[in-house]
Design an enzyme around this catalytic site. Structure first.
Site, PDB file in Angstrom:
ATOM      1  N   ASP A  25       0.781  -1.139  -0.009  1.00 30.13           N
ATOM      2  CA  ASP A  25       0.015  -0.101  -0.013  1.00 30.13           C
ATOM      3  C   ASP A  25       0.838   1.237  -0.185  1.00 30.13           C
ATOM      4  O   ASP A  25       1.642   1.301   0.370  1.00 30.13           O
ATOM      5  CB  ASP A  25      -0.793   0.008   1.197  1.00 30.13           C
ATOM      6  N   TRP A  30       2.668   8.027  -2.304  1.00 35.20           N
ATOM      7  CA  TRP A  30       4.133   7.997  -2.582  1.00 35.20           C
ATOM      8  C   TRP A  30       4.331   9.079  -3.674  1.00 35.20           C
ATOM      9  O   TRP A  30       5.068  10.143  -3.692  1.00 35.20           O
ATOM     10  CB  TRP A  30       4.688   6.741  -2.989  1.00 35.20           C
ATOM     11  N   ASN A  73     -10.390  -3.251  -6.529  1.00 36.21           N
ATOM     12  CA  ASN A  73      -9.741  -2.404  -7.288  1.00 36.21           C
ATOM     13  C   ASN A  73     -10.226  -2.020  -8.725  1.00 36.21           C
ATOM     14  O   ASN A  73      -9.926  -1.188  -9.603  1.00 36.21           O
ATOM     15  CB  ASN A  73      -8.033  -2.958  -7.577  1.00 36.21           C
TER      16      ASN A  73
HETATM   17  C1  FPP Z   1      -1.948  -0.024  -3.290  1.00 36.51           C
HETATM   18  O1  FPP Z   1      -1.388   1.397  -3.577  1.00 36.51           O
HETATM   19  C2  FPP Z   1      -1.501  -0.740  -4.283  1.00 36.51           C
HETATM   20  C3  FPP Z   1      -2.124  -1.088  -5.461  1.00 36.51           C
HETATM   21  C4  FPP Z   1      -3.596  -1.214  -5.590  1.00 36.51           C
HETATM   22  C5  FPP Z   1      -1.572  -2.022  -6.624  1.00 36.51           C
HETATM   23  C6  FPP Z   1      -0.155  -2.589  -6.157  1.00 36.51           C
HETATM   24  C7  FPP Z   1       0.484  -2.869  -7.535  1.00 36.51           C
HETATM   25  C8  FPP Z   1       1.741  -2.649  -7.655  1.00 36.51           C
HETATM   26  C9  FPP Z   1       2.729  -2.643  -6.551  1.00 36.51           C
HETATM   27  C10 FPP Z   1       2.581  -2.805  -8.791  1.00 36.51           C
HETATM   28  C11 FPP Z   1       2.523  -3.700  -9.822  1.00 36.51           C
HETATM   29  C12 FPP Z   1       2.409  -5.205  -9.200  1.00 36.51           C
HETATM   30  C13 FPP Z   1       3.083  -6.153  -9.578  1.00 36.51           C
HETATM   31  C14 FPP Z   1       2.923  -7.630  -8.937  1.00 36.51           C
HETATM   32  C15 FPP Z   1       4.249  -6.125 -10.788  1.00 36.51           C
HETATM   33  P1  FPP Z   1      -2.517   2.615  -3.638  1.00 36.51           P
HETATM   34  O2  FPP Z   1      -2.734   2.854  -4.975  1.00 36.51           O
HETATM   35  O3  FPP Z   1      -3.981   2.070  -2.967  1.00 36.51           O
HETATM   36  O4  FPP Z   1      -1.732   3.821  -2.723  1.00 36.51           O
HETATM   37  P2  FPP Z   1      -2.314   4.721  -2.018  1.00 36.51           P
HETATM   38  O5  FPP Z   1      -3.398   4.238  -0.962  1.00 36.51           O
HETATM   39  O6  FPP Z   1      -1.489   5.671  -1.491  1.00 36.51           O
HETATM   40  O7  FPP Z   1      -3.490   5.771  -2.932  1.00 36.51           O
END
Ligand code: FPP
Length: 260
Positions: A25, A30, A73
């Site tokens: 997360d 970031w 998502n």
């Molecule tokens: C949460 O951050 C992250 C996700 C919903 C997606 C995770 C994906 C990756 C780490 C990249 C691709 C994955 C692979 C396996 C190559 P957020 O967007 O919810 O962050 P926030 O809470 O700060 O908005």
């Protein structure tokens, strides 16, 4: 990689987790903190995935499950979903050689049939060619939701009862656990969530019953080998009792974990 020293050699073997799950997360925050589009956060997040998979393999972790895309998502803005799918495809193509060279078996949990073929195709190919690898299981939770998975398992068991294959009294914790896709992995020992949030967010709801929880303040794009080792060291410091008294737990620490 097998010749490299184990970064957690200083931790007693029985205090190392077998299966680690990670809620990755903080990609969006970031990026926002740096005035960048959310997509840049996901891209940097994919680099962190590469580093953590490598670190987990070096540490001798048996299974690593990464919560990469939740059932919820799908409701993000379409352009973000499209970008995440493209990133997943790129990851599967670019990491193919490293996964195979390091004896890693790729697997998934979640409704992967909902993924576009641009992800499903490299995913199923890599799962097939890596299926006999034994060095580590890398499980990607894709289109995954804990409630969705549990209700799906309940539905399948109910169908077996309706078909006369199973009696209701045969449904207990063990039978239920065996009907979950995670049953092919060791029990979840450690659940890590990054970015300072203290929630499970529909990840491994059943599996985390006796997992130790580690909440890291680090945003996922910055989470690398060092922060991963901090989580493993934190795990090693925990007293796991599985509902037993401290004296009982000392003599039978793994008994109540449900075994494999
Ligand atoms: C949460 O951050 C992250 C996700 C919903 C997606 C995770 C994906 C990756 C780490 C990249 C691709 C994955 C692979 C396996 C190559 P957020 O967007 O919810 O962050 P926030 O809470 O700060 O908005």
């Amino acid at each position: 990689m097998s010749d490299a020293p184990n970064p957690i050699a200083h931790l007693p073997a029985e205090r190392r987790p077998r299966h680690v799950g990670v809620i990755m997360d903080g990609n969006g925050r970031w990026a926002k903190e740096r005035g960048l589009p959310r997509e840049r956060g996901h891209e940097k997040g994919a680099d962190a995935v590469r580093e953590v998979v490598r670190a987990a393999r070096r540490c001798g972790i048996e299974a690593l499950t990464l919560f990469a895309f939740s059932s919820q998502n799908w409701d993000r803005p379409p352009e973000e979903v499209v970008h995440l799918m493209a990133l997943l495809r790129r990851y599967l193509i670019e990491e193919r050689a490293e996964i195979l060279d390091n004896d890693i078996r790729l697997t998934t949990v979640g409704e992967t049939e909902r993924l576009p073929s641009l992800v499903r195709d490299p995913l199923s190919e890599l799962m097939e060619v890596s299926k006999d690898n034994r060095g580590m299981v890398l499980c990607l939770a894709l289109s995954y939701g804990g409630r969705e998975t549990i209700s799906g398992a309940a539905r399948r068991l109910a169908q077996r009862v309706a078909d006369g294959e199973l009696r209701p009294e045969e449904i207990d914790v063990e039978t239920f656990a065996r009907s979950l896709p995670s049953s092919e992995m060791p029990p979840l020992d450690l659940l890590v969530r990054t970015s300072g949030e203290h929630r499970i967010s529909n990840f491994f709801l059943w599996e985390s019953a006796y997992a130790e929880l580690h909440f890291s303040p680090v945003m996922w794009p910055e989470f690398g080998r060092e922060a991963f080792i901090v989580a493993l060291e934190d795990f090693a410091s925990r007293e796991r009792r599985f509902g037993l008294t401290p004296a009982q737990a000392e003599t039978a620490p793994r008994v109540a974990s449900g075994g494999d």
